[in-house]
Design an enzyme around this catalytic site. Structure first.
Site, PDB file in Angstrom:
ATOM      1  N   GLU A   1       0.839  -1.199   0.000  1.00 34.63           N
ATOM      2  CA  GLU A   1       0.000   0.000   0.000  1.00 34.63           C
ATOM      3  C   GLU A   1       0.874   1.248   0.000  1.00 34.63           C
ATOM      4  O   GLU A   1       1.923   1.279   0.657  1.00 34.63           O
ATOM      5  CB  GLU A   1      -0.911  -0.005   1.233  1.00 34.63           C
ATOM      6  CG  GLU A   1      -1.986   1.066   1.236  1.00 34.63           C
ATOM      7  CD  GLU A   1      -3.030   0.799   2.323  1.00 34.63           C
ATOM      8  OE1 GLU A   1      -3.496  -0.354   2.430  1.00 34.63           O
ATOM      9  OE2 GLU A   1      -3.349   1.736   3.074  1.00 34.63           O
TER      10      GLU A   1
ATOM     11  N   ASP B   1       0.129   5.361   0.560  1.00 33.95           N
ATOM     12  CA  ASP B   1      -0.977   6.207   1.021  1.00 33.95           C
ATOM     13  C   ASP B   1      -0.691   7.702   0.978  1.00 33.95           C
ATOM     14  O   ASP B   1       0.408   8.147   1.344  1.00 33.95           O
ATOM     15  CB  ASP B   1      -1.293   5.908   2.499  1.00 33.95           C
ATOM     16  CG  ASP B   1      -1.784   4.504   2.741  1.00 33.95           C
ATOM     17  OD1 ASP B   1      -2.483   3.972   1.874  1.00 33.95           O
ATOM     18  OD2 ASP B   1      -1.474   3.950   3.807  1.00 33.95           O
TER      19      ASP B   1
ATOM     20  N   GLU C   1      -2.996  10.408   3.007  1.00 35.53           N
ATOM     21  CA  GLU C   1      -4.137  10.456   3.912  1.00 35.53           C
ATOM     22  C   GLU C   1      -4.219  11.818   4.592  1.00 35.53           C
ATOM     23  O   GLU C   1      -3.216  12.322   5.105  1.00 35.53           O
ATOM     24  CB  GLU C   1      -4.013   9.367   4.982  1.00 35.53           C
ATOM     25  CG  GLU C   1      -4.049   7.960   4.419  1.00 35.53           C
ATOM     26  CD  GLU C   1      -3.733   6.903   5.466  1.00 35.53           C
ATOM     27  OE1 GLU C   1      -4.536   5.976   5.629  1.00 35.53           O
ATOM     28  OE2 GLU C   1      -2.676   7.017   6.131  1.00 35.53           O
TER      29      GLU C   1
END
Length: 278
Positions: free
Chosen positions: A97, A99, A101
């Site tokens: 993953e 990210d 955010e």
């Protein structure tokens, strides 16, 4: 904190990719009743009944992935708006993953933009996050700004309005995501950790919490591309390496707006993050 803007990066990779229609490139994943599309602008929201998420139709093995995003103002503690690459549905418990955010906040405090990289399950159970967090040089609730992930076989670069803010190098195969990933976006309740390590929770007296996405861009080598597909570049160099001007802009951001670096956290077990060693 420097109140100005970063030095010009001198190159704008977002201009090299055409915006895409949401319906052409993505599909709704969950919270269908909590999203709407109007002229290629997607609105998703969180209330006490549900959040919402979406996913790209195609998986990629490298590329440039960007969107212009505007997040909710006011009290947003516990709420996360995310734009990220993942293969969690294909490799549950063992996934990769990357990210971007937005960690919600309380009145009078800025949003935190968190960048993170998980490799082969280190985001599941035994969490080995590779977080770098920033307070932006603008208010992300006031207008749309372009946020992007550049992922090549050599490195990952996170960009905000075409300014590189973080470079994560492939120092070993064990610390770099190499399997195909899809592009996702979502808004959800992460009260247990999102705001000051869970001190402040989502307060649904302020619902709905709304995030808006537009200007979707995704270009590069899909998982179905020819092996000869050449990775795209985040710089004028075909190799993809950043220019000195881009490095200068990134160093400015990290000097004045970086608020957390996992490699410099004395509470972390850096035996688990060998990329920090040099």
């Amino acid at each position: 904190m420097n109140a100005g803007s970063p030095p010009s990066p001198g190159y704008w990779p977002s201009t090299k990719f055409r915006p895409m229609s949401f319906h052409y490139a993505f599909k709704s994943l969950w919270g269908f009743s909590h999203q709407s599309v109007n002229q290629n602008a997607l609105t998703i929201w969180l209330d006490r009944t549900s959040g919402s998420g979406f996913k790209s139709d195609r998986p990629f093995r490298s590329g440039y992935f960007g969107a212009s995003i505007k997040v909710h103002p006011g009290y947003t503690a516990g709420v996360i708006t995310a734009f990220y690459l993942s293969n969690s549905e294909v490799h549950p418990g063992f996934h990769d993953e990357v990210d971007i955010e937005f960690l919600g906040t309380t009145f009078g405090k800025p949003y935190t933009l968190q960048t993170n990289v998980y490799i082969r399950g280190s985001g599941d159970g035994e969490i080995i996050g590779r977080e770098m967090k920033f307070h932006l040089w603008f208010d992300p609730t006031q207008d749309f700004h372009h946020y992007a992930i550049f992922w090549s076989p050599k490195e990952i670069i996170f960009l905000v309005d075409d300014v590189p803010i973080r470079r994560y190098q492939r120092k070993s195969d064990a610390t770099f995501p190499l399997r195909p990933m899809w592009l996702y976006g979502s808004i959800w309740d992460a009260s247990s950790w999102a705001t000051e390590d869970g001190k402040y929770k989502a307060d649904y007296n302020y619902q709905p919490f709304v995030a808006k996405f537009t200007g979707f861009k995704a270009g590069g080598c899909s998982a179905y591309s020819s092996p000869r597909c050449r990775p795209v570049s985040a710089s004028p160099h075909r190799s993809g390496r950043l220019t000195m001007q881009q490095y200068k802009a990134m160093k400015w951001v990290q000097r004045y707006h970086l608020v957390y670096d996992y490699c410099k956290d004395p509470k972390r077990n850096h035996a688990l993050t060998p990329e920090c060693w040099n």
